[in-house]
Design an enzyme around this catalytic site. Structure first.
Site, PDB file in Angstrom:
ATOM      1  N   SER A  36      69.585   4.540 -19.296  1.00  0.00           N
ATOM      2  CA  SER A  36      70.577   4.577 -20.381  1.00  0.00           C
ATOM      3  C   SER A  36      70.018   3.890 -21.612  1.00  0.00           C
ATOM      4  CB  SER A  36      71.890   3.929 -19.944  1.00  0.00           C
ATOM      5  OG  SER A  36      71.660   2.648 -19.425  1.00  0.00           O
ATOM      6  N   TYR A 145      81.400  -9.577 -22.686  1.00  0.00           N
ATOM      7  CA  TYR A 145      80.042  -9.584 -22.126  1.00  0.00           C
ATOM      8  C   TYR A 145      79.807 -10.850 -21.286  1.00  0.00           C
ATOM      9  CZ  TYR A 145      75.016 -10.362 -21.903  1.00  0.00           C
ATOM     10  OH  TYR A 145      73.750 -10.647 -21.458  1.00  0.00           O
TER      11      TYR A 145
HETATM   12  P1  NAD Z   1      67.820  -3.523 -21.558  1.00  0.00           P
HETATM   13  O1  NAD Z   1      69.014  -2.761 -22.025  1.00  0.00           O
HETATM   14  O2  NAD Z   1      66.526  -3.262 -22.221  1.00  0.00           O
HETATM   15  O3  NAD Z   1      67.632  -3.319 -19.985  1.00  0.00           O
HETATM   16  C1  NAD Z   1      68.666  -3.002 -19.085  1.00  0.00           C
HETATM   17  C2  NAD Z   1      68.128  -1.902 -18.167  1.00  0.00           C
HETATM   18  O4  NAD Z   1      69.123  -1.586 -17.178  1.00  0.00           O
HETATM   19  C3  NAD Z   1      67.831  -0.613 -18.910  1.00  0.00           C
HETATM   20  O5  NAD Z   1      66.591  -0.096 -18.487  1.00  0.00           O
HETATM   21  C4  NAD Z   1      68.987   0.324 -18.527  1.00  0.00           C
HETATM   22  O6  NAD Z   1      68.607   1.672 -18.577  1.00  0.00           O
HETATM   23  C5  NAD Z   1      69.313  -0.184 -17.126  1.00  0.00           C
HETATM   24  N1  NAD Z   1      70.709   0.057 -16.707  1.00  0.00           N
HETATM   25  C6  NAD Z   1      71.837  -0.298 -17.375  1.00  0.00           C
HETATM   26  N2  NAD Z   1      72.926   0.091 -16.683  1.00  0.00           N
HETATM   27  C7  NAD Z   1      72.472   0.694 -15.545  1.00  0.00           C
HETATM   28  C8  NAD Z   1      73.111   1.312 -14.440  1.00  0.00           C
HETATM   29  N3  NAD Z   1      74.440   1.435 -14.368  1.00  0.00           N
HETATM   30  N4  NAD Z   1      72.344   1.809 -13.438  1.00  0.00           N
HETATM   31  C9  NAD Z   1      70.989   1.732 -13.497  1.00  0.00           C
HETATM   32  N5  NAD Z   1      70.337   1.173 -14.536  1.00  0.00           N
HETATM   33  C10 NAD Z   1      71.068   0.669 -15.549  1.00  0.00           C
HETATM   34  O7  NAD Z   1      68.209  -5.071 -21.655  1.00  0.00           O
HETATM   35  P2  NAD Z   1      67.283  -6.366 -21.429  1.00  0.00           P
HETATM   36  O8  NAD Z   1      67.175  -7.077 -22.726  1.00  0.00           O
HETATM   37  O9  NAD Z   1      66.047  -5.997 -20.693  1.00  0.00           O
HETATM   38  O10 NAD Z   1      68.243  -7.229 -20.515  1.00  0.00           O
HETATM   39  C11 NAD Z   1      68.148  -7.252 -19.103  1.00  0.00           C
HETATM   40  C12 NAD Z   1      69.250  -8.125 -18.556  1.00  0.00           C
HETATM   41  O11 NAD Z   1      69.125  -9.443 -19.082  1.00  0.00           O
HETATM   42  C13 NAD Z   1      70.662  -7.655 -18.913  1.00  0.00           C
HETATM   43  O12 NAD Z   1      71.478  -7.782 -17.783  1.00  0.00           O
HETATM   44  C14 NAD Z   1      71.103  -8.607 -19.999  1.00  0.00           C
HETATM   45  O13 NAD Z   1      72.485  -8.807 -19.987  1.00  0.00           O
HETATM   46  C15 NAD Z   1      70.352  -9.874 -19.620  1.00  0.00           C
HETATM   47  N6  NAD Z   1      70.112 -10.758 -20.776  1.00  0.00           N
HETATM   48  C16 NAD Z   1      69.307 -10.331 -21.792  1.00  0.00           C
HETATM   49  C17 NAD Z   1      69.085 -11.172 -22.892  1.00  0.00           C
HETATM   50  C18 NAD Z   1      68.179 -10.742 -24.026  1.00  0.00           C
HETATM   51  O14 NAD Z   1      68.040 -11.517 -25.000  1.00  0.00           O
HETATM   52  N7  NAD Z   1      67.535  -9.593 -23.979  1.00  0.00           N
HETATM   53  C19 NAD Z   1      69.701 -12.431 -22.953  1.00  0.00           C
HETATM   54  C20 NAD Z   1      70.523 -12.817 -21.896  1.00  0.00           C
HETATM   55  C21 NAD Z   1      70.704 -11.981 -20.807  1.00  0.00           C
END
Ligand code: NAD
Length: 324
Positions: A36, A145
């Site tokens: 996604s 969130y």
């Molecule tokens: P991102 O959106 O790049 O990665 C999330 C991944 O999960 C994507 O590849 C997406 O395709 C996949 N995904 C989402 N929903 C899905 C589903 N229902 N089934 C299968 N796959 C699914 O985001 P990120 O920055 O890599 O973040 C990863 C995690 O870390 C998230 O849970 C986010 O909340 C957490 N987080 C990120 C940050 C940040 O600064 N980037 C900070 C705090 C927490």
């Protein structure tokens, strides 16, 4: 030790960098991602890529039935605060129900350990003088969130307490930035580093949300952690033997104006900056105390702000004074 690791959300910004590090450390990596927001071309070819959704129980059943995993690393979450307030169902469904589905499969197929991506957004915002957060700081998210992540944390802890899984490691990330060499450019990125990069390289306007906070230069201060250091913690987390919740940050704060200065200094360019209204709910200062991860996991953030800025610029094609 069985070295099969399932990385859910492994095609995302953090997940794809983590997959690289796991492969370097000789784990057998499986990736489950619905793409996604993820980018399949960033997933290391040595990993087994499964295109599927954590809301689809049939997909999950097949993945868990066919493979014996030692650890699940769960990155698959929606993460845009504004969107979560606009479409709460989407966030409760994807983040909370999705996590519950994963846990029920882990329990059914005896997968002992989960490593979960949580966030500093679970904490109750503090006044300036106490702006450093430990894992014992009060939790009280102020948006959907953050609430979904706190709910996931509680469910994970119950699954462990009830013996349905053996162990969890919950990481509360602060502000993640930088690139590990995959040149991962997020589509529709809303984080400050991609916005700053666009502003400095493409001349787009950069908005500072409020410059009258009680901070040294008036702009908001955050704790930025390099993606490289963040993924290292996950590899160490696999080896840990006790459940725990850990902040991942540097205990160093940088203001928005300091970030702008770093981008301008490194590129020798001027950014087009405007000051606009504060955003509702934005605290002045958010800084992580990560002493627990330092002590228990022997983890340390090593990268500097300049490492984060230069690696981000490079990901966007800017090297040695020019766009390539
Ligand atoms: P991102 O959106 O790049 O990665 C999330 C991944 O999960 C994507 O590849 C997406 O395709 C996949 N995904 C989402 N929903 C899905 C589903 N229902 N089934 C299968 N796959 C699914 O985001 P990120 O920055 O890599 O973040 C990863 C995690 O870390 C998230 O849970 C986010 O909340 C957490 N987080 C990120 C940050 C940040 O600064 N980037 C900070 C705090 C927490």
């Amino acid at each position: 030790m069985n070295k099969n690791v399932l990385v859910i959300g492994g095609a995302g910004y953090i997940g794809s960098a983590c997959v690289e590090e796991l492969i370097k450390n000789e784990f057998n990596v499986f990736v489950l991602d619905n793409l996604s927001t993820g980018q399949v071309e960033k997933v290391n070819k040595k990993a087994q890529m499964i295109h599927g959704d954590i809301l689809d129980m049939a997909v999950l059943e097949n993945v868990f039935k066919d493979n014996e995993f030692e650890t699940v690393i769960h990155f698959a979450g929606k993460k845009a605060v504004g969107e979560s307030e606009e479409f709460p169902e989407l966030y409760f469904e994807n983040n909370v129900k999705g996590t519950l589905n994963i846990l029920s499969m882990m329990s059914k197929y005896n997968v002992p350990k989960i490593i979960f991506s949580s966030t500093a957004a679970v904490y109750k915002p503090k006044d300036n003088e106490n702006a450093i957060y430990t894992e014992d700081s009060e939790v009280e998210p102020i948006n959907v969130y953050g609430r979904t992540k706190l709910m996931c944390e509680l469910i994970i802890k119950d699954y462990q307490r009830l013996g349905k899984i053996k162990e969890y490691v919950i990481f509360r990330y602060f502000n993640v930035a930088g690139d590990t060499g995959l040149n991962y450019i997020e589509k529709n990125a809303q984080n400050v580093f991609p916005l700053l990069t666009n502003a400095i390289l493409n001349g787009t306007e950069f908005k500072i949300f409020g410059d009258d906070y009680s901070t040294p230069d008036g702009s908001g201060v955050r704790d930025y952690i390099h993606l490289k250091d963040l993924v290292q913690a996950h590899v160490l987390g696999i080896g840990s033997v006790e459940s725990g919740t850990y902040n991942l940050g540097t205990k160093n704060g940088f203001s928005v104006k300091e970030l702008i200065q770093a981008f301008e200094r490194i590129t020798n360019k001027k950014m087009n900056v405007v000051i606009v209204e504060k955003r509702k709910g934005d605290p002045a200062i958010v800084i992580a105390d990560s002493a627990k991860a330092n002590n228990d996991l022997n983890w340390q953030a090593k990268s500097t702000l300049d490492d984060m800025v230069t690696s981000t610029l490079k990901a966007y094609g800017y090297v040695d004074d020019k766009l390539i």
